[in-house]
Write an enzyme that holds these catalytic residues in place. Structure first.
Site, mmCIF file in Angstrom:
data_model
loop_
_atom_site.group_PDB
_atom_site.id
_atom_site.type_symbol
_atom_site.label_atom_id
_atom_site.label_comp_id
_atom_site.label_asym_id
_atom_site.label_seq_id
_atom_site.Cartn_x
_atom_site.Cartn_y
_atom_site.Cartn_z
ATOM 1 N N ASP A 80 6.984 -18.917 89.202
ATOM 2 C CA ASP A 80 8.007 -19.838 89.661
ATOM 3 C C ASP A 80 7.453 -21.256 89.798
ATOM 4 O O ASP A 80 6.364 -21.458 90.352
ATOM 5 C CB ASP A 80 8.509 -19.355 91.027
ATOM 6 C CG ASP A 80 9.653 -20.187 91.558
ATOM 7 O OD1 ASP A 80 10.729 -20.114 90.957
ATOM 8 O OD2 ASP A 80 9.458 -20.895 92.567
ATOM 9 N N GLU A 83 7.589 -20.561 84.387
ATOM 10 C CA GLU A 83 8.868 -21.278 84.476
ATOM 11 C C GLU A 83 8.590 -22.762 84.257
ATOM 12 O O GLU A 83 8.603 -23.567 85.186
ATOM 13 C CB GLU A 83 9.528 -21.059 85.844
ATOM 14 C CG GLU A 83 10.959 -21.584 85.866
ATOM 15 C CD GLU A 83 11.353 -22.242 87.171
ATOM 16 O OE1 GLU A 83 10.514 -22.405 88.061
ATOM 17 O OE2 GLU A 83 12.523 -22.610 87.287
HETATM 18 O O1 TEU Z 1 13.182 -23.305 90.176
HETATM 19 C C1 TEU Z 1 12.384 -24.450 90.023
HETATM 20 C C2 TEU Z 1 13.135 -25.625 89.627
HETATM 21 O O2 TEU Z 1 12.635 -26.421 88.872
HETATM 22 C C3 TEU Z 1 14.458 -25.899 90.281
HETATM 23 O O3 TEU Z 1 14.335 -27.125 90.895
HETATM 24 C C4 TEU Z 1 15.571 -25.972 89.349
HETATM 25 O O4 TEU Z 1 15.443 -27.139 88.591
HETATM 26 C C5 TEU Z 1 16.848 -26.039 90.142
HETATM 27 O O5 TEU Z 1 17.062 -24.763 90.706
HETATM 28 C C6 TEU Z 1 18.026 -26.403 89.301
HETATM 29 O O6 TEU Z 1 19.137 -26.584 90.088
HETATM 30 C C7 TEU Z 1 12.593 -22.192 90.752
HETATM 31 C C8 TEU Z 1 13.612 -21.089 90.907
HETATM 32 O O7 TEU Z 1 14.059 -20.662 89.656
HETATM 33 C C9 TEU Z 1 14.722 -21.562 91.799
HETATM 34 O O8 TEU Z 1 15.743 -20.614 91.928
HETATM 35 C C10 TEU Z 1 14.113 -21.861 93.146
HETATM 36 O O9 TEU Z 1 15.091 -22.391 93.992
HETATM 37 C C11 TEU Z 1 12.941 -22.827 93.038
HETATM 38 O O10 TEU Z 1 12.031 -22.480 92.014
HETATM 39 C C12 TEU Z 1 12.137 -22.835 94.321
HETATM 40 O O11 TEU Z 1 11.428 -21.647 94.443
#
Ligand code: TEU
Ligand code: CA
Length: 587
Positions: free
Chosen positions: A217, A296
């Site tokens: 993540d 990610e």
């Molecule tokens: O997302 C990381 C991320 O870059 C987020 O800021 C994303 O751009 C945003 O959700 C878009 O609206 C990860 C996870 O996939 C996300 O669900 C989490 O909220 C986040 O990390 C924090 O752990």
């Protein structure tokens, strides 16, 4: 195909545990439900599962705020339930990867509770703690002068990407802690070796149990600029969101984009990540069975030499468009594959069109007229591209966004925070604020899976309130049961197309070569192995096309899809229906 690793030949499916299947009828998905649906997933043709966080969490960020890395959230079941799920998946030939959240923990994690208790406890340095600004903030440009004279302010003007300032003050320490995400998600201090050891221990806890890898993540946010260089955007987060929402001209939109980049550019990509990824890779490589890491992030640099950091990163740039067009896809492939091929050990691609953070693929790329055809076309694209595909639960039945108009029903706290800011700080009308918050909320793409034409879409029993509302279109055919019984359904198309990929080695591991690169209406490319050459032609237009591919071969080809007419296909005259798909083997 024999020398490929399992994660190279797999088709992945992301399960969002809270919304997938409710086995005990309390309105929340759980391991019992997931285990019961494994045969459904097997039948769909997926053989890799990515589970969004299933750990104990106060749920400020729907599980991405973890309070115990070595356990299961009670609403999802027990560790025994988890093991039963893992073994049942393995027994069906499916692999399972978990979400590993490295950047931050929950503020209710025991590590943080200890760390915030004093300046000299054993975990005092496990998070990113900084003193208030020593100089008078008014004269110090770092915090934009936003703090009244005489009070000491935060270390700089950085913003959280979810809820206002990135610094939260803790009186027990007289210091601020840093959080890239919500204040309930304090960033760990990854420069502290004890933090690494503790997190690798957590990773080993699951690897020992037999999980096949991790989706990492938000890894870009692990290291921020050590100099704490302030940003230069003349706005707060709420103001910038608002500015983006109301931007209409291309200039305004461009400026908003620049502001987003400038606001956060010092808060991600700091030095140290390559070493960290190598370390984690070593942990995984201690285990047998080719455990896998997918980041990610779209940055191919985090794959190291192609064989010493992450196994894959997502091709997110493919999704960063309002419409998928042949030109867009070709440009994306040229750039991505060039970068992957340039890695000393050659990199493996990874493509997706949707996940739990963005508008659903059908909503995003549909046109409200040809949605069903476009959904099929886009899946055909994903299944024929070079790189491991990732699907998001529900897309196989054509689930769409469900915008929740009532802010009280929103569960995504970044949206409720925005709603409050719009009303209280920006004085936006409540009705308009509700609309904006609903539209930006990630709840819309996280609603419960629609299993049947029954109350709550069969997700949970009648009379039980599901944790998020169910999209009422379950009653209009958007449900698994109805589509299983309809040979022409989207679900059955997914099954056929996944099988086409599985059965066609050139689609899994062949080289990619664009052909007819000037074509505006259609995308055509070759996927080739020494022993198999496949031609893919995808009609992105609403027109019937008659195409000539004799420049590639004069001999006829064999149709793989559509398979209704497996007879020989003349390359001199290929007929494509509007949004039609052709996959054929060159002979
Ligand atoms: O997302 C990381 C991320 O870059 C987020 O800021 C994303 O751009 C945003 O959700 C878009 O609206 C990860 C996870 O996939 C996300 O669900 C989490 O909220 C986040 O990390 C924090 O752990
Ligand atoms: Ca449940």
């Amino acid at each position: 195909m024999s020398q490929q690793k399992w994660w190279q030949t797999a088709i992945f499916y992301q399960i969002y545990p809270r919304s997938f299947a409710d086995g005990n009828g309390d309105g929340i998905g759980d391991f019992k439900g997931m285990t019961e649906k494994l045969d459904y997933l097997k039948g769909l043709g997926v053989d890799g599962l990515w589970l969004s966080p299933h750990f104990p969490s106060p749920n400020w960020d729907c599980g991405y705020d973890i309070s115990d890395y070595e356990n299961v959230a009670p609403e999802y079941g027990t560790l025994e339930d988890f093991k039963a799920f893992l073994h049942a998946a393995h027994a069906r030939g499916m692999r399972l990867i978990l979400d590993l959240v490295l950047n931050h923990t929950s503020d209710e994690h025991a590590w943080f509770l200890e760390s915030k208790s004093s300046r000299d406890n054993p975990k005092a340095d496990w998070y990113v703690w900084k003193d208030p600004l020593p100089a008078s903030p008014i004269s110090n440009p770092r915090n934009g002068g936003g703090v009244p004279k005489g009070r000491r302010g935060p270390p700089n003007n950085w913003q959280s990407c979810f809820d206002g300032p990135a610094w939260t003050y803790v009186p027990e320490r007289g210091q601020y802690y840093y959080h890239y995400f919500m204040k309930q998600q304090p960033d760990l201090n990854w420069r502290n070796p004890e933090v690494k050891a503790a997190m690798w221990r957590a990773a080993r806890f699951w690897l020992d149990m037999g999980v096949d890898g991790f989706r990492l993540d938000a890894l870009g946010t692990i290291y921020e600029d050590p100099d704490l260089t302030p940003h230069t955007v003349p706005m707060t987060l709420a103001e910038l969101r608002h500015f983006s929402d109301v931007a209409t001209t291309p200039e305004e939109k461009k400026l908003a984009e620049k502001y987003w980049f400038d606001m956060y550019k010092n808060q991600w990509g700091g030095p140290g990540l390559h070493d960290l990824m190598q370390e984690l890779r070593h942990v995984l490589d201690e285990y047998p069975g080719d455990r896998m890491l997918v980041g990610e992030d779209d940055n191919i640099d985090y794959m190291g030499n192609g064989d010493d950091e992450l196994h894959m990163v997502f091709n997110f740039p493919l999704m960063r468009t309002e419409r998928l067009t042949p030109d867009w896809v070709r440009a994306n492939q040229t750039e991505r594959l060039r970068r992957l091929d340039a890695l000393p050990a050659r990199g493996w691609g990874c493509n997706t069109l949707g996940n739990h953070d963005c508008s659903r693929v059908l909503t995003r790329y549909g046109d409200r007229v040809h949605d069903d055809q476009l959904a099929r076309l886009h899946l055909a694209l994903l299944m024929t591209m070079r790189g491991t595909p990732f699907l998001y639960n529900g897309e196989e039945i054509g689930m769409t966004d469900l915008v929740i108009p009532d802010p009280v029903k929103l569960r995504d706290t970044m949206a409720t925070w925005y709603y409050d800011s719009l009303i209280n700080k920006l004085k936006v009308e409540p009705a308009l604020a509700a609309q904006r918050a609903g539209a930006m909320s990630r709840d819309k793409d996280r609603t419960p899976l629609q299993w049947r034409d029954a109350p709550n879409g069969g997700f949970c029993p009648e009379g039980v309130t599901p944790w998020l509302p169910v999209n009422p279109d379950y009653a209009a055919g958007v449900n698994v049961e109805a589509q299983e019984n309809d040979p022409d359904s989207l679900l059955n198309f997914y099954r056929r197309m996944l099988k086409v990929r599985k059965d066609t080695s050139a689609l899994v591991e062949g080289e990619y070569q664009a052909v007819h690169e000037k074509a505006e209406d259609y995308l055509a490319f070759r996927r080739s192995l020494p022993e198999q050459q496949v031609l893919v032609v995808l009609n992105f237009s609403g027109k019937k096309l008659v195409l000539d591919f004799t420049d590639l071969r004069s001999k006829p080809a064999r149709t793989i899809y559509p398979s209704g007419n497996p007879a020989e296909l003349s390359l001199a005259k290929i007929n494509l229906e509007p949004f039609g798909i052709l996959i054929s083997e060159l002979l």
